[in-house]
Design a protein around this motif. Sequence first.
Motif, short mmCIF file in Angstrom:
data_model
loop_
_atom_site.label_atom_id
_atom_site.label_comp_id
_atom_site.label_asym_id
_atom_site.label_seq_id
_atom_site.Cartn_x
_atom_site.Cartn_y
_atom_site.Cartn_z
N TYR A 105 0.82 -1.21 0.00
CA TYR A 105 0.00 0.00 0.00
C TYR A 105 0.86 1.27 0.00
O TYR A 105 0.63 2.19 -0.79
CB TYR A 105 -0.92 -0.03 1.22
N LEU A 106 1.86 1.32 0.88
CA LEU A 106 2.68 2.53 0.98
C LEU A 106 3.63 2.71 -0.20
O LEU A 106 4.26 3.76 -0.33
CB LEU A 106 3.47 2.53 2.29
N ASP A 107 3.72 1.70 -1.04
CA ASP A 107 4.51 1.86 -2.27
C ASP A 107 3.83 2.80 -3.26
O ASP A 107 4.50 3.37 -4.14
CB ASP A 107 4.71 0.50 -2.95
N ILE A 108 2.52 2.97 -3.13
CA ILE A 108 1.78 3.81 -4.09
C ILE A 108 2.31 5.25 -4.08
O ILE A 108 2.73 5.77 -5.13
CB ILE A 108 0.26 3.74 -3.85
N PRO A 109 2.32 5.95 -2.93
CA PRO A 109 2.87 7.31 -2.95
C PRO A 109 4.37 7.34 -3.24
O PRO A 109 4.87 8.32 -3.81
CB PRO A 109 2.55 7.86 -1.56
N TYR A 110 5.10 6.28 -2.86
CA TYR A 110 6.53 6.23 -3.17
C TYR A 110 6.75 6.25 -4.68
O TYR A 110 7.62 6.95 -5.20
CB TYR A 110 7.17 4.97 -2.56
N ILE A 111 5.94 5.49 -5.40
CA ILE A 111 6.07 5.42 -6.86
C ILE A 111 5.73 6.77 -7.49
O ILE A 111 6.47 7.26 -8.36
CB ILE A 111 5.16 4.30 -7.42
#
Length: 383
Positions: free
Chosen positions: A340-346
Amino acid sequence: MKNITLLGSTGSIGRQTVEVALANPDKIKIKALVAHKSDELLEEQINLLQPDLAVLSDKEAAARLQARYHGRTEILAGEEGVLAAATYAGADTVLASMVGYAGLRPTLAAINCGKNIALANKETLVAAGSIVMQAVADKGVSLTPVDSEHSAIFQALRGGRVSEVKRLIITASGGPFRGRKRSELENVTLAQCLNHPNWSMGKKVTLDSSTLANKGLEVMEAHWLFNMPYEKIAVVVHPQSIVHSLVEFCDGSVIAQMGDPDMRLPIQYALSWPERYPYAFDQLDLVKYGTLTFEAPDLEAFPSLAIAIECGKAGGTLPCAFNAANEEAVNAFLEGKIKYLDIPYITATVTQKHQSVANPTIEDIEAADAAARRAAQAVIKTL
């Protein structure tokens, strides 16, 4: 009588638009339907509405429907069919609710053919706001918002002149994770993300709501819809989703639009404007809801909102890059490839490296979209 082409008829907004049309048979007639690949549901809608045209952008799905359907409605396929429906001479208004960037080309084609637009596809303005709004002005058509937040602002602005506006205040429900810290979001599941407390929406919008990316897209949409600088657009979390947005004027007056969390009301208003049609569905009971509360968004736990707004302020092709990266990240999460937290990281990684083009053409927008998707896919592979 409003004659409508419905882009995205089998999605959440599309299905509710069908309900609104059936509740107003003497005022709204759906003349063309467009869906992606839900051929069985589209066939049900054809039998219910008897439109002139029906389109499936997925050619295999269209072939299945063409093989078994023998009624009066013409069945078309592919991008050519979508554009034929968007520009269909028998419709005067296009309700654009296709999901994501895919809605841009058909919406622009409809505008350039002189169609009025009821816009539920916020990505169209996020990716190419300057191009779309210039086309609206050049063709002298109307563009009415379907999103509940922008519908609320559109209605509240009737209480004063745009020059008197101090702030547009966009409300956010906070989604299913409101109140959680960033550390508590590391291992949230897709099922948890899709369990929205108030709204029934499609998977993409519901997931964007959980990250607050959706609210960032709405800020960018509001900037273009209402010709409002970003410094005059604020976001406030309102968990009950009763106040859909507010307009604060220079004298301190604040006008809000309220209603149940039900998309059929803004859909109907977008189609009825400048009139108001009688409403056939449930209406707001303030006593039932009781207390209404408001709070600031948590940008540390939900950084997508801040990333989106910074991209909007920078302008050029950066908003398009944000949208493309977010769409790729959301798809990857839906497929179980990332956390889930990869979304804003990407989205942060892609937009920080994006080479923005100022005053873009449609070709620049398409190139930026493709480049950002490639960049997002490259980041996804490293996770």
